[in-house]
Design an enzyme around this catalytic site. Structure first.
Site, PDB file in Angstrom:
ATOM      1  N   ASP A   1      45.998  32.864  38.902  1.00 43.07           N
ATOM      2  CA  ASP A   1      46.991  33.828  39.380  1.00 43.07           C
ATOM      3  C   ASP A   1      46.433  34.656  40.533  1.00 43.07           C
ATOM      4  OD1 ASP A   1      48.635  32.963  37.306  1.00 43.07           O
ATOM      5  OD2 ASP A   1      47.954  34.552  35.954  1.00 43.07           O
TER       6      ASP A   1
ATOM      7  N   ASP B   1      45.531  33.133  29.841  1.00 43.85           N
ATOM      8  CA  ASP B   1      45.364  34.380  30.589  1.00 43.85           C
ATOM      9  C   ASP B   1      44.368  35.260  29.848  1.00 43.85           C
ATOM     10  OD1 ASP B   1      47.179  33.666  32.549  1.00 43.85           O
ATOM     11  OD2 ASP B   1      48.868  34.652  31.572  1.00 43.85           O
TER      12      ASP B   1
END
Length: 210
Positions: A168, A149
Site C-alpha cells: 500500500d 496488513d
C-alpha cells in the site's frame, strides 16, 4: 536573399524566436527507463513479500508491537478489501482491477524515458503485484485471498488511520510522485508537457510556409 538562401544560411537563426524552439523540439529523447522501473519494482516487491512472511510467522496471533513511542504499531490483520481497508467484500473485483493495472503498466513500460516516472510506476507496480500475490495465494482461495496488513498509526486497531502494508505504501508514494511530476509539467517520455503543443504548432507552421 532568396527563401532557399535563408534556410541554408541560417538554419537556426533567421527567425529570432524559432531557432531555440526548433533545437528544443528536435533534441533526441532520453534513454528508455524500463530498467529503472524493473529494479524499483523488484526491490520493493521483495521488501513487501519478505515483510509479510516475517510478520505472519512471528507476530500474527501475538499482542501488537509498539514502535516509536506509539506513533507506529505492528498489528496483523487480514484485509479482504482494497488498500487502507477500503472496498471490503469486493476481493475478486479488486483482483481483476489489479491485473488490469499491471497489464497497463507493462504496456507502458517501454515508452518510459523519465527516471521519476519510472520510479513512481515501479513502486505502483510492486504494490499491485504484492497485494495481488496475497489475493491469489492466501486463504480463502485464488482471487479471493485476504491481504496481510500490519502497520497502523497511533493505535494498534486502525481506528484513526487504516491498517496498511508496504505494498500500500508503494502504491501511495508512487502515485504521489507521478502526480507531482504531472504538476511540474514532466511527461513520462522525459519531455516537458508544455513543449508538445509548441512542437505540433511548429510542424503545422512549417507546412503552411512551404
Amino acid at each position: 536573399m532568396s527563401e532557399g538562401g535563408e534556410d541554408t544560411a541560417h538554419p537556426e537563426g533567421a527567425r529570432t524566436g524559432d531557432g531555440p524552439e526548433v533545437a528544443e523540439h528536435t533534441r533526441p529523447l532520453a534513454k528508455r527507463r524500463i530498467g529503472v522501473l524493473a529494479i524499483v519494482a523488484l526491490v520493493w516487491l521483495a521488501v513487501d513479500v519478505v515483510s509479510k512472511l516475517l510478520i505472519v510467522a512471528n507476530v500474527e496471533g501475538h499482542a501488537p508491537i509498539k514502535l516509536l513511542g506509539g506513533l507506529l504499531w505492528i498489528s496483523v490483520t487480514r484485509n479482504p478489501g482494497a488498500a487502507f481497508g477500503m472496498a471490503n467484500g469486493m476481493t475478486w473485483v479488486l483482483s481483476l482491477i489489479m491485473i488490469a493495472v499491471i497489464v497497463a503498466i507493462v504496456w507502458m513500460a517501454p515508452r518510459l524515458r523519465s527516471t521519476g516516472w519510472a520510479i513512481g510506476i515501479g513502486l505502483v507496480l510492486a504494490g499491485a503485484l504484492g497485494n495481488l500475490a496475497d489475493r491469489i495465494f492466501r486463504a480463502p482461495g485464488p482471487l479471493r485471498g485476504h491481504v496481510v496488513d500490519f502497520l497502523s498509526f497511533l493505535n494498534p486497531y486502525g481506528t484513526g488511520f487504516a491498517i496498511f502494508n508496504l505494498a500500500d505504501t508503494g502504491i501511495t508514494v508512487g502515485g504521489a510522485l507521478i502526480v507531482l511530476l504531472v504538476l511540474l509539467g514532466r511527461d513520462y517520455d522525459g519531455r516537458r508537457t508544455k513543449d508538445k503543443p509548441d512542437d505540433e504548432d511548429g510542424k503545422s507552421g512549417n507546412g503552411a510556409k512551404a
